[in-house]
Every structure is written in structure tokens, then in C-alpha cells.
Design a protein around this motif. Structure first.
Motif, PDB file in Angstrom:
ATOM      1  N   MET A   1       0.837  -1.178   0.000  1.00  0.00           N
ATOM      2  CA  MET A   1       0.000   0.000   0.000  1.00  0.00           C
ATOM      3  C   MET A   1       0.882   1.242   0.000  1.00  0.00           C
ATOM      4  O   MET A   1       1.932   1.270   0.594  1.00  0.00           O
ATOM      5  N   SER A   2       0.396   2.304  -0.660  1.00  0.00           N
ATOM      6  CA  SER A   2       1.147   3.556  -0.679  1.00  0.00           C
ATOM      7  C   SER A   2       0.947   4.292   0.624  1.00  0.00           C
ATOM      8  O   SER A   2       0.147   3.912   1.457  1.00  0.00           O
ATOM      9  N   GLY A   3       1.651   5.408   0.788  1.00  0.00           N
ATOM     10  CA  GLY A   3       1.542   6.207   1.996  1.00  0.00           C
ATOM     11  C   GLY A   3       0.145   6.754   2.221  1.00  0.00           C
ATOM     12  O   GLY A   3      -0.227   7.101   3.315  1.00  0.00           O
ATOM     13  N   LEU A   4      -0.660   6.847   1.180  1.00  0.00           N
ATOM     14  CA  LEU A   4      -2.014   7.366   1.303  1.00  0.00           C
ATOM     15  C   LEU A   4      -3.047   6.254   1.429  1.00  0.00           C
ATOM     16  O   LEU A   4      -4.228   6.484   1.352  1.00  0.00           O
ATOM     17  N   GLY A   5      -2.591   5.039   1.586  1.00  0.00           N
ATOM     18  CA  GLY A   5      -3.510   3.933   1.760  1.00  0.00           C
ATOM     19  C   GLY A   5      -3.870   3.236   0.463  1.00  0.00           C
ATOM     20  O   GLY A   5      -4.616   2.284   0.461  1.00  0.00           O
ATOM     21  N   GLY A   6      -3.345   3.707  -0.650  1.00  0.00           N
ATOM     22  CA  GLY A   6      -3.620   3.084  -1.943  1.00  0.00           C
ATOM     23  C   GLY A   6      -2.634   1.969  -2.212  1.00  0.00           C
ATOM     24  O   GLY A   6      -1.740   1.698  -1.417  1.00  0.00           O
ATOM     25  N   PRO A   7      -2.799   1.338  -3.326  1.00  0.00           N
ATOM     26  CA  PRO A   7      -1.917   0.219  -3.657  1.00  0.00           C
ATOM     27  C   PRO A   7      -0.502   0.676  -3.973  1.00  0.00           C
ATOM     28  O   PRO A   7      -0.252   1.833  -4.259  1.00  0.00           O
ATOM     29  N   THR A   8       0.407  -0.256  -3.905  1.00  0.00           N
ATOM     30  CA  THR A   8       1.799   0.013  -4.246  1.00  0.00           C
ATOM     31  C   THR A   8       1.975  -0.007  -5.758  1.00  0.00           C
ATOM     32  O   THR A   8       1.049  -0.286  -6.491  1.00  0.00           O
ATOM     33  N   LYS A   9       3.196   0.266  -6.198  1.00  0.00           N
ATOM     34  CA  LYS A   9       3.486   0.296  -7.621  1.00  0.00           C
ATOM     35  C   LYS A   9       3.137  -1.037  -8.266  1.00  0.00           C
ATOM     36  O   LYS A   9       3.475  -2.088  -7.750  1.00  0.00           O
ATOM     37  N   PRO A  10       2.465  -0.992  -9.416  1.00  0.00           N
ATOM     38  CA  PRO A  10       2.179  -2.235 -10.118  1.00  0.00           C
ATOM     39  C   PRO A  10       3.435  -2.822 -10.721  1.00  0.00           C
ATOM     40  O   PRO A  10       4.352  -2.106 -11.062  1.00  0.00           O
ATOM     41  N   PHE A  60      -5.609  11.976  -5.504  1.00  0.00           N
ATOM     42  CA  PHE A  60      -5.290  11.651  -4.114  1.00  0.00           C
ATOM     43  C   PHE A  60      -4.017  10.828  -3.991  1.00  0.00           C
ATOM     44  O   PHE A  60      -3.661  10.392  -2.904  1.00  0.00           O
ATOM     45  N   GLY A  61      -3.335  10.585  -5.109  1.00  0.00           N
ATOM     46  CA  GLY A  61      -2.069   9.863  -5.088  1.00  0.00           C
ATOM     47  C   GLY A  61      -2.190   8.355  -5.193  1.00  0.00           C
ATOM     48  O   GLY A  61      -1.197   7.645  -5.050  1.00  0.00           O
ATOM     49  N   TYR A  62      -3.374   7.849  -5.486  1.00  0.00           N
ATOM     50  CA  TYR A  62      -3.555   6.404  -5.625  1.00  0.00           C
ATOM     51  C   TYR A  62      -3.102   5.947  -7.008  1.00  0.00           C
ATOM     52  O   TYR A  62      -3.358   6.616  -8.011  1.00  0.00           O
ATOM     53  N   TRP A  63      -2.461   4.788  -7.054  1.00  0.00           N
ATOM     54  CA  TRP A  63      -1.981   4.197  -8.310  1.00  0.00           C
ATOM     55  C   TRP A  63      -3.142   3.586  -9.072  1.00  0.00           C
ATOM     56  O   TRP A  63      -4.017   2.941  -8.467  1.00  0.00           O
ATOM     57  N   MET A  64      -3.151   3.775 -10.406  1.00  0.00           N
ATOM     58  CA  MET A  64      -4.176   3.211 -11.267  1.00  0.00           C
ATOM     59  C   MET A  64      -3.515   2.583 -12.489  1.00  0.00           C
ATOM     60  O   MET A  64      -2.498   3.076 -12.963  1.00  0.00           O
ATOM     61  N   LYS A  65      -4.104   1.491 -12.983  1.00  0.00           N
ATOM     62  CA  LYS A  65      -3.675   0.858 -14.228  1.00  0.00           C
ATOM     63  C   LYS A  65      -4.778   1.088 -15.253  1.00  0.00           C
ATOM     64  O   LYS A  65      -5.955   0.826 -14.973  1.00  0.00           O
ATOM     65  N   TYR A  66      -4.389   1.530 -16.442  1.00  0.00           N
ATOM     66  CA  TYR A  66      -5.380   1.795 -17.487  1.00  0.00           C
ATOM     67  C   TYR A  66      -6.276   0.581 -17.730  1.00  0.00           C
ATOM     68  O   TYR A  66      -7.497   0.706 -17.819  1.00  0.00           O
ATOM     69  N   ASN A  67      -5.682  -0.594 -17.821  1.00  0.00           N
ATOM     70  CA  ASN A  67      -6.456  -1.793 -18.160  1.00  0.00           C
ATOM     71  C   ASN A  67      -7.303  -2.317 -16.999  1.00  0.00           C
ATOM     72  O   ASN A  67      -8.008  -3.303 -17.150  1.00  0.00           O
ATOM     73  N   GLU A  68      -7.285  -1.644 -15.856  1.00  0.00           N
ATOM     74  CA  GLU A  68      -8.115  -2.045 -14.711  1.00  0.00           C
ATOM     75  C   GLU A  68      -9.333  -1.134 -14.552  1.00  0.00           C
ATOM     76  O   GLU A  68      -9.973  -1.120 -13.504  1.00  0.00           O
ATOM     77  N   TYR A  69      -9.656  -0.379 -15.606  1.00  0.00           N
ATOM     78  CA  TYR A  69     -10.825   0.499 -15.564  1.00  0.00           C
ATOM     79  C   TYR A  69     -12.077  -0.300 -15.211  1.00  0.00           C
ATOM     80  O   TYR A  69     -12.358  -1.338 -15.798  1.00  0.00           O
ATOM     81  N   GLY A  70     -12.813   0.183 -14.218  1.00  0.00           N
ATOM     82  CA  GLY A  70     -14.069  -0.439 -13.818  1.00  0.00           C
ATOM     83  C   GLY A  70     -13.939  -1.707 -12.998  1.00  0.00           C
ATOM     84  O   GLY A  70     -14.944  -2.282 -12.600  1.00  0.00           O
ATOM     85  N   ASN A  71     -12.725  -2.147 -12.708  1.00  0.00           N
ATOM     86  CA  ASN A  71     -12.513  -3.392 -11.974  1.00  0.00           C
ATOM     87  C   ASN A  71     -12.432  -3.095 -10.476  1.00  0.00           C
ATOM     88  O   ASN A  71     -11.392  -2.708  -9.964  1.00  0.00           O
TER      89      ASN A  71
END
Length: 116
Positions: A1-10, A60-71
Motif C-alpha cells: 500500500m502507498s503512503g495514502l492507503g492506496g496500492p503500491t506500484k504495479p 489523491f495519489g492512488y496508483w491506477m492501471k489503465y487496463n483495470e478500468y471499472g474493476n
């Protein structure tokens, strides 16, 4: 998890660069779903050292992957968020849309707090 509670680097990504055109639009009314998604994705923040067509961060600094849209089962899933909700006078114009990590989007609940 990132410092903001989001996931770590993919760690596992496949490239999309060059496969889909990037739209140059200010309003998304009538655009195909892929063009709309790409226009909003481009508003996310590029991450140094990563392909911005694949990996970005939200407001908010959360990591996102383009191909994970809507997942909503993914640690990198994202959705299209209305900054000012439609119910409060917001629109579907690109200026009022942003990519947002799905868990953050769900936590905002469509209220005015999503504006800030």
C-alpha cells in the motif's frame, strides 16, 4: 500500500502505447466509450519511470492501471468521477471529470466532498 492507503506500484503491465488514438476534446458527449475513457485517463498524473499510457495516479495519489478500468476487485482499478456531481449541477464535460481510484470514488459517495 502507498503512503495514502492506496496500492503500491504495479509490477505487471502490457503496453497500450500507440494502439489507441488520444482524443483532443473538451466535451465528451457523443464520443465512443474508449475515446471518453482515454480523455479522462489523460487527466491523471504521470508517474516518473512508468509508461503514462498504462500507469497514472489520481488526485489523491492512488496508483491506477489503465487496463483495470471499472474493476472493483483490483488494487489498481479506477473509475470516471464527476468532480461536481450531476445531482449538484455538474456536467459530463471533460473539465468536470477525472480518473479516480475505485475505492476512493466509492468512499466519496457522490456528495460535495468529491469536489474538494
Amino acid at each position: 500500500m502507498s503512503g495514502l492507503g492506496g496500492p503500491t506500484k504495479p509490477k505487471d503491465v502490457t503496453t497500450l502505447r500507440g494502439l489507441l488514438p488520444r482524443p483532443n476534446v473538451t466535451t465528451l458527449r457523443g464520443l465512443a466509450p474508449v475515446a471518453r475513457k482515454l480523455a479522462v485517463w489523460d487527466k491523471g498524473y504521470p508517474v516518473p519511470g512508468y509508461d503514462s499510457a498504462l500507469i497514472r495516479k489520481d488526485d489523491f495519489g492512488y496508483w491506477m492501471k489503465y487496463n483495470e478500468y471499472g474493476n472493483r476487485n483490483s488494487d489498481y482499478g479506477w473509475e470516471i468521477d464527476h468532480i461536481l456531481p450531476i445531482s449538484m449541477g455538474g456536467s459530463d464535460d471533460l473539465s468536470n471529470l477525472r480518473p479516480l481510484y475505485h475505492r476512493k470514488n466509492a468512499s466519496l459517495g457522490g456528495g460535495l466532498s468529491s469536489f474538494f
